[in-house]
Design an enzyme around this catalytic site. Structure first.
Site, PDB file in Angstrom:
ATOM      1  N   LYS A   1     -18.152  -0.732   4.775  1.00  0.00           N
ATOM      2  CA  LYS A   1     -18.790  -2.432   3.533  1.00  0.00           C
ATOM      3  C   LYS A   1     -20.205  -2.278   3.371  1.00  0.00           C
ATOM      4  O   LYS A   1     -20.336  -2.759   1.865  1.00  0.00           O
ATOM      5  CB  LYS A   1     -17.715  -4.145   4.220  1.00  0.00           C
ATOM      6  CG  LYS A   1     -17.933  -5.141   3.579  1.00  0.00           C
ATOM      7  CD  LYS A   1     -16.978  -6.330   3.205  1.00  0.00           C
ATOM      8  CE  LYS A   1     -17.424  -6.888   2.441  1.00  0.00           C
ATOM      9  NZ  LYS A   1     -16.075  -8.554   2.978  1.00  0.00           N
TER      10      LYS A   1
ATOM     11  N   MET B   1      23.280   9.702   4.048  1.00  0.00           N
ATOM     12  CA  MET B   1      23.103  11.286   4.405  1.00  0.00           C
ATOM     13  C   MET B   1      24.099  11.158   5.706  1.00  0.00           C
ATOM     14  O   MET B   1      24.281  12.020   6.145  1.00  0.00           O
ATOM     15  CB  MET B   1      22.319  11.620   4.062  1.00  0.00           C
ATOM     16  CG  MET B   1      22.050  13.234   4.390  1.00  0.00           C
ATOM     17  SD  MET B   1      23.220  14.468   3.418  1.00  0.00           S
ATOM     18  CE  MET B   1      22.096  14.467   1.710  1.00  0.00           C
TER      19      MET B   1
ATOM     20  N   GLU C   1       0.682  -0.954   0.237  1.00  0.00           N
ATOM     21  CA  GLU C   1       0.156  -0.019  -0.148  1.00  0.00           C
ATOM     22  C   GLU C   1       1.242   1.496   0.307  1.00  0.00           C
ATOM     23  O   GLU C   1       0.424   2.036  -0.706  1.00  0.00           O
ATOM     24  CB  GLU C   1      -0.962   0.464   1.102  1.00  0.00           C
ATOM     25  CG  GLU C   1      -2.359  -0.767   0.938  1.00  0.00           C
ATOM     26  CD  GLU C   1      -1.301  -2.369   1.534  1.00  0.00           C
ATOM     27  OE1 GLU C   1      -2.821  -2.871   2.035  1.00  0.00           O
ATOM     28  OE2 GLU C   1      -0.656  -2.295   2.175  1.00  0.00           O
TER      29      GLU C   1
ATOM     30  N   PHE D   1     -12.100  -7.096  13.250  1.00  0.00           N
ATOM     31  CA  PHE D   1     -11.291  -7.475  12.447  1.00  0.00           C
ATOM     32  C   PHE D   1     -11.040  -6.667  11.588  1.00  0.00           C
ATOM     33  O   PHE D   1     -11.487  -5.867  10.904  1.00  0.00           O
ATOM     34  CB  PHE D   1     -11.074  -8.902  11.622  1.00  0.00           C
ATOM     35  CG  PHE D   1     -10.478  -9.637  11.207  1.00  0.00           C
ATOM     36  CD1 PHE D   1      -9.220  -9.824  11.726  1.00  0.00           C
ATOM     37  CD2 PHE D   1      -9.787  -9.932   9.635  1.00  0.00           C
ATOM     38  CE1 PHE D   1      -7.989 -10.310  11.110  1.00  0.00           C
ATOM     39  CE2 PHE D   1      -9.510  -9.810   8.896  1.00  0.00           C
ATOM     40  CZ  PHE D   1      -7.988  -9.975   9.650  1.00  0.00           C
ATOM     41  N   GLN D   2      -9.785  -6.687  11.582  1.00  0.00           N
ATOM     42  CA  GLN D   2      -9.046  -5.215  10.537  1.00  0.00           C
ATOM     43  C   GLN D   2      -9.585  -3.674  10.795  1.00  0.00           C
ATOM     44  O   GLN D   2      -9.724  -3.295  10.070  1.00  0.00           O
ATOM     45  CB  GLN D   2      -8.817  -5.543   9.389  1.00  0.00           C
ATOM     46  CG  GLN D   2      -7.862  -7.100   8.725  1.00  0.00           C
ATOM     47  CD  GLN D   2      -7.517  -7.120   7.580  1.00  0.00           C
ATOM     48  OE1 GLN D   2      -8.159  -7.024   6.986  1.00  0.00           O
ATOM     49  NE2 GLN D   2      -6.239  -7.738   7.605  1.00  0.00           N
TER      50      GLN D   2
END
Length: 591
Positions: free
Chosen positions: A192, A500, A80, A142-143
């Site tokens: 959903k 760096m 993602e 969940f999630q």
């Protein structure tokens, strides 16, 4: 006076595509009931979206199913974070809104770095996240993650859609907010059950948000104040940044320079808005900018700051920045005016409108002495590097790439030394050819951003100049390049260190290494990027000697499809010039 380059790549705009209309005597079909996911996708189509970067999961499956029934191309990035960086690359390279899609929970939280990056760099972006059903929200399902709350401070705006009826309006408002005023990311969270519900949509034609007025034009008095300041100045400097890119105002800026003869310094985010090959370009300003650009700011009696935010990497010690000059600050975001540096002439305006109005009134100035002074500093302190034996110096590799491509490539980078060397040694004459993570400094940006840029501009050469540390952070997107057949070229400036941070260790910590070596402790080259690329199906090679570099770059450029070149460089090189953080021009390090 030299005439500046006048061509500006026309940015595509987001707009509703032409509707398919039947014969005059046939009425359009009546709207039909649709699932929420299909309404969402149709709303994206109506905003001109043809590419989306999405990774499916349980809470976003309905949207992905709807995408399969649409003409939108979903690009399946392998993480993602990769997808949102790709959406940023798409937006930066084209001027269109980038769109990404993730599921709830970890899918949504993996977008957080990209949202913060887009907010800092003013990138127009719409991120869509699936969410658990409304009746279980708040119960640690969940999630489940409250992504609207998580991202409230790193988005321009965000929405939680709890009614299917609101989908068309919210999508249209999201694109309008993302791509007007000061651009930025907007998040849409869609539960959903809202995706699965059925409704007959009503499509809005216009957007009206009472509290949001992004079309700001300064009044005539403010412009007259700027014109007066210009006429009184003997040593003026234009300090220009990413706001010029966002406003599509490069042509107007070039006209102002042509009419007045005022020299230009550019921020990291503004590279290309004025041609870096032009005699009046002093190139990049700031911590790793040219000595002469920083000298110009230090000695200017007028600083025309256009579309910039006085970032600390530019200003160093704020009270000493442009201490001899009057400051004009033009920005569309009123919160930026006087935020870091007090403006003697504050102008809240779309910078393109301001430039158009200025160009109607300005006249050529007599800056011959100022130009001569700046040219003396340019000759005294040019950007330069010293070749050593047969080693490949990173500056040489990027300089050679610039010459071999004629400066025509779209260049993305990760974050670190390679990013600064690319900014110094690859010259940009047009906007939207330089894609980097500026304000946030997010490593791992380069490869996915290049992927998105290639989709936005399929006929252009896109090169990702990366570091070995930065590249590993989103290496999985090589799989996306292979599957999507995208001809992105990657050059890894590989010094086996977090370069760096090593440079700061050398300068400020007596070279004490605090976990900055990322190579093979037993010798050799590790990781083996050639083997990694081979595993993803990407042609690749390694080059270690200067005499072989030109041939290796030629092969990279001539190979059809994607290609990776691992360029081994010494870790002892530092990015110079350098103004230490919080210091002034008087403290600049040149050797």
């Amino acid at each position: 006076m030299e005439k500046g380059a006048e061509q500006l790549r026309a940015s595509e705009t987001n707009g509703r595509p032409d509707q398919q209309v039947g014969p005059p005597d046939v009425s359009p079909p009546s709207p039909s009931p649709m699932k929420g996911a299909d309404i969402l996708v149709e709303a994206l189509v109506r905003e001109g979206v043809d590419v989306i970067f999405g990774y499916p999961g349980g809470a976003s499956m309905e949207i992905h199913q709807a995408l399969t029934r649409s003409r939108i191309r979903n690009v399946l990035c392998r993480h993602e974070q990769g997808e949102i960086f790709a959406a940023e690359g798409f937006a930066k390279a084209s001027g269109r809104v980038g769109v990404c899609l993730a599921t709830s929970g970890p899918g949504a939280t993996n977008l957080v770095t990209g949202l913060a990056d887009a907010k800092m760099d003013s990138v127009p972006l719409v991120a869509i996240t699936g969410q658990v059903a409304t009746h279980v929200m708040g119960g640690d399902a969940f999630q489940e993650t409250p992504i609207v709350e998580v991202t409230r401070q790193i988005t321009k705006h965000n929405f939680l859609i709890d009614r299917i009826e609101d989908i068309p309006r919210i999508v249209k408002e999201s694109f309008y907010i993302a791509n007007t005023g000061r651009p930025g990311p907007v998040l849409i969270d869609v539960p959903k059950d809202v995706q699965q519900a059925v409704h007959t949509p009503v499509w809005p034609d216009d957007v009206a948000i009472r509290s949001y007025n992004p079309h700001i034009r300064a009044d005539s008095k403010a412009i007259e104040n700027v014109v007066r300041a210009i006429r009184q100045a003997k040593r003026p400097v234009l300090y220009v940044g990413g706001g010029i890119v966002a406003a599509g105002a490069a042509r107007q800026l070039r006209e102002l320079v042509r009419k007045t003869g005022i020299p230009v310094v550019q921020t990291l985010m503004g590279l290309g808005v004025f041609p870096e090959t032009h005699p009046l370009s002093l190139r990049m300003v700031g911590m790793h900018g040219t000595v002469y650009a920083n000298y110009a700011i230090n000695h200017a009696d007028l600083l025309l700051a256009l579309g910039v935010r006085f970032d600390d990497r530019v200003t160093g010690k704020l009270e000493a920045f442009c201490k001899r000059g009057k400051i004009v600050h033009v920005d569309i975001d009123p919160s930026e005016i006087n935020k870091n540096k007090t403006a003697h002439v504050p102008v809240v305006s779309d910078v393109r409108y301001a430039l158009e109005d200025l160009n109607k009134q300005v006249v050529p100035g007599n800056y011959d002495a100022w130009h001569a002074d700046l040219e003396t500093w340019r000759q005294k302190h040019p950007l330069a590097y010293q070749e050593v034996d047969d080693a490949i110096l990173p500056q040489h590799a990027i300089d050679l790439l610039y010459r071999m491509t004629g400066g025509k490539a779209v260049v993305s980078t990760g974050v670190g030394q390679h990013q600064m060397w690319a900014a110094q040694y690859y010259l940009f004459d047009e906007p939207r050819n330089w894609l980097t993570s500026g304000g946030l400094g997010a490593m791992g940006f380069g490869l996915p951003a290049a992927l998105g840029a290639q989709l936005a501009r399929p006929d252009d050469l896109v090169v990702n100049i990366d570091g070995d540390g930065s590249f590993v952070m989103n290496v999985q997107e090589l799989a996306t390049l292979y599957v999507e057949k995208l001809p992105v070229k990657t050059i890894i400036i590989n010094n086996q260190h977090l370069g760096m941070v090593v440079q700061w260790e050398d300068r400020f910590y007596e070279s004490n290494r605090g976990h900055t070596f990322i190579g093979d402790p037993d010798g050799g080259i590790h990781p083996d990027f050639v083997k990694i690329a081979e595993g993803f199906g990407i042609p690749s090679a390694r080059v270690e000697h200067r005499k072989d570099l030109e041939g290796a770059l030629e092969h990279l450029l001539e190979t059809p499809g994607p290609y990776l070149l691992d360029v081994i460089v010494p870790y002892q090189e530092h990015v110079l010039p350098m103004i230490p953080a919080g210091h002034t021009f008087a403290d600049i390090i040149t050797e």
